[in-house]
Design a protein around this motif. Structure first.
Motif, PDB file in Angstrom:
ATOM      1  N   LEU A 127      36.662   0.472 -16.209  1.00  0.00           N
ATOM      2  CA  LEU A 127      36.999   1.857 -16.513  1.00  0.00           C
ATOM      3  C   LEU A 127      38.487   2.013 -16.796  1.00  0.00           C
ATOM      4  N   GLY A 128      39.327   1.376 -15.984  1.00  0.00           N
ATOM      5  CA  GLY A 128      40.768   1.441 -16.208  1.00  0.00           C
ATOM      6  C   GLY A 128      41.172   0.799 -17.517  1.00  0.00           C
ATOM      7  N   LEU A 129      40.545  -0.336 -17.852  1.00  0.00           N
ATOM      8  CA  LEU A 129      40.834  -0.999 -19.123  1.00  0.00           C
ATOM      9  C   LEU A 129      40.430  -0.126 -20.300  1.00  0.00           C
ATOM     10  N   LEU A 130      39.298   0.537 -20.189  1.00  0.00           N
ATOM     11  CA  LEU A 130      38.838   1.417 -21.259  1.00  0.00           C
ATOM     12  C   LEU A 130      39.764   2.618 -21.419  1.00  0.00           C
ATOM     13  N   ALA A 179      37.705   5.134  -4.019  1.00  0.00           N
ATOM     14  CA  ALA A 179      38.458   3.941  -4.424  1.00  0.00           C
ATOM     15  C   ALA A 179      38.521   3.735  -5.922  1.00  0.00           C
ATOM     16  N   VAL A 180      37.469   4.076  -6.661  1.00  0.00           N
ATOM     17  CA  VAL A 180      37.443   3.811  -8.100  1.00  0.00           C
ATOM     18  C   VAL A 180      38.618   4.449  -8.836  1.00  0.00           C
ATOM     19  N   PRO A 181      38.951   5.725  -8.593  1.00  0.00           N
ATOM     20  CA  PRO A 181      40.097   6.310  -9.312  1.00  0.00           C
ATOM     21  C   PRO A 181      41.411   5.577  -9.053  1.00  0.00           C
ATOM     22  N   SER A 182      41.644   5.120  -7.830  1.00  0.00           N
ATOM     23  CA  SER A 182      42.890   4.415  -7.522  1.00  0.00           C
ATOM     24  C   SER A 182      42.961   3.082  -8.256  1.00  0.00           C
ATOM     25  N   ILE A 183      41.860   2.331  -8.270  1.00  0.00           N
ATOM     26  CA  ILE A 183      41.850   1.041  -8.960  1.00  0.00           C
ATOM     27  C   ILE A 183      42.045   1.240 -10.458  1.00  0.00           C
ATOM     28  N   ALA A 184      41.328   2.214 -11.037  1.00  0.00           N
ATOM     29  CA  ALA A 184      41.446   2.458 -12.479  1.00  0.00           C
ATOM     30  C   ALA A 184      42.853   2.912 -12.843  1.00  0.00           C
ATOM     31  N   ASN A 185      43.422   3.828 -12.078  1.00  0.00           N
ATOM     32  CA  ASN A 185      44.778   4.313 -12.376  1.00  0.00           C
ATOM     33  C   ASN A 185      45.817   3.218 -12.186  1.00  0.00           C
ATOM     34  N   GLY A 186      45.609   2.324 -11.215  1.00  0.00           N
ATOM     35  CA  GLY A 186      46.539   1.210 -11.038  1.00  0.00           C
ATOM     36  C   GLY A 186      46.535   0.279 -12.233  1.00  0.00           C
ATOM     37  N   LEU A 187      45.345   0.005 -12.772  1.00  0.00           N
ATOM     38  CA  LEU A 187      45.266  -0.860 -13.955  1.00  0.00           C
ATOM     39  C   LEU A 187      45.873  -0.167 -15.172  1.00  0.00           C
ATOM     40  N   PRO A 219      46.721 -10.317 -17.308  1.00  0.00           N
ATOM     41  CA  PRO A 219      47.881 -10.977 -16.682  1.00  0.00           C
ATOM     42  C   PRO A 219      49.155 -10.149 -16.755  1.00  0.00           C
ATOM     43  N   GLY A 220      49.380  -9.467 -17.889  1.00  0.00           N
ATOM     44  CA  GLY A 220      50.584  -8.656 -18.003  1.00  0.00           C
ATOM     45  C   GLY A 220      50.583  -7.447 -17.086  1.00  0.00           C
ATOM     46  N   ALA A 221      49.392  -6.946 -16.752  1.00  0.00           N
ATOM     47  CA  ALA A 221      49.281  -5.747 -15.916  1.00  0.00           C
ATOM     48  C   ALA A 221      49.093  -6.065 -14.438  1.00  0.00           C
ATOM     49  N   LEU A 222      49.187  -7.338 -14.049  1.00  0.00           N
ATOM     50  CA  LEU A 222      48.870  -7.729 -12.678  1.00  0.00           C
ATOM     51  C   LEU A 222      49.676  -6.989 -11.603  1.00  0.00           C
ATOM     52  N   PRO A 223      51.002  -6.809 -11.751  1.00  0.00           N
ATOM     53  CA  PRO A 223      51.723  -6.103 -10.678  1.00  0.00           C
ATOM     54  C   PRO A 223      51.190  -4.694 -10.417  1.00  0.00           C
TER      55      PRO A 223
END
Length: 308
Positions: A127-130, A179-187, A219-223
């Motif tokens: 979802l975050g990638l999309l 949890a889903v919104p936090s993970i998606a927004n972090g990505l 890889p570029g978005a890992l941090p």
């Protein structure tokens, strides 16, 4: 006249050789300096140094908290039924251990929390990638994700109970919504911080679509992605505790949140304190065992942290 020209030419050749030698020495010195900066001293850290640097500080902090706590009990700043002594909480933990219920409390909550987090990871990452890569989806869903992230997880417990009933499905639904919104927004935040040059270079080399996402974008978005994962776990754990405190049923078993609620219903402050400490202990353990090594690996792979 010829001898004079020959002397001048020899002096020019000598000066040119000196300058070339100086430049070579300078370049060599610069390369040596860069090599020295790039080299990392490898070797195992002595056990004594590890204990002093990583074990002693938190152990000292815990000991200080216990001392202050015991002093407050001796000073009678609050009645015993409001502020139990550390020995009373330890007796409660020992009793639960003897009965064989202590590990059951912990495992019931940890197994739910980890499984719910993995489900949130499987949903939030695509979802975050999309959202990050498709402008229309970002405009449509981005504000909703931000709003859901700011919504307290406890707000989802009543509707989840009504929709799904008192079962594990309700627990996992509350975890996912937290949890889903936090993970998606972090990505999304991590992808936004990738230099455009990296993306263009990847497209030039043929890394497009899923291949570009796997080899360039992720890889570029890992941090930023890792920060989102840590926050996602925090939301998962807090959402689960809220669900266990509010929704109770014999079919659900007794987790740490239910243990806390049982202590309140029984007016047992040692049980309440025990539940709080166990919830805190699990959160710290997950961070130290999973997220801290991941964070150090990401920083070290980018040359931001020396290998130790």
């Amino acid at each position: 006249m010829a001898s004079t020209d020959t002397g001048v030419d020899s002096e020019k050749d000598a000066s040119t050789a000196v300058e070339q030698n100086r430049d070579a020495n300078g370049v060599g010195g610069l390369e040596a300096g860069l090599d020295a900066l790039g080299s990392v001293q490898s070797g195992r850290t002595p056990l004594r140094e590890t204990l002093i640097r990583k074990v002693l500080p938190p152990a000292t902090a815990v000991a200080l908290v216990l001392v202050v706590w015991q002093l407050l009990v001796w000073a009678s700043v609050a009645p015993d039924y409001k502020l139990p002594a550390p020995s009373d909480v330890w007796a409660e933990a020992s009793d639960a251990w003897v009965k064989g219920t202590l590990l059951d409390y912990i495992w019931t909550s940890v197994s739910r929390g980890l499984l719910g987090f993995l489900l949130a990871l499987a949903i939030g990452s695509p979802l975050g990638l999309l959202v990050a890569r498709v402008a229309f989806v970002r405009a449509a869903i981005g504000p909703i994700l931000s709003g859901l992230q700011s919504l307290p997880s406890v707000a989802w417990v009543p509707p989840a109970v009504i929709w799904l009933g008192l079962n594990d499905k309700m627990m996992y639904a509350v975890i996912l919504l937290g949890a889903v919104p936090s993970i998606a927004n972090g990505l999304v935040a991590g992808i936004d911080q990738i230099p455009p040059l990296f993306l263009r270079a990847g497209r030039t080399m043929g890394a497009t679509g899923l291949r570009g996402a796997w080899h360039i974008v992720i890889p570029g978005a890992l941090p930023g992605y890792l920060a989102g994962l840590k926050q996602g776990w925090a939301f998962s754990w807090r959402s689960l505790m809220a669900a266990e405190i509010i929704a109770s049923s014999p079919d659900l078993g007794v987790g740490l949140g239910q243990l806390l609620e049982n202590g309140r219903n029984n007016s047992s402050m040692p049980q309440v304190f025990l539940a709080i400490f166990l919830i805190l202990l699990v959160g710290i353990a997950i961070d130290l065992l999973i997220f801290t090594p991941l964070e150090r690996w990401v920083l070290r792979s980018r040359g931001l942290l020396a290998a130790r």
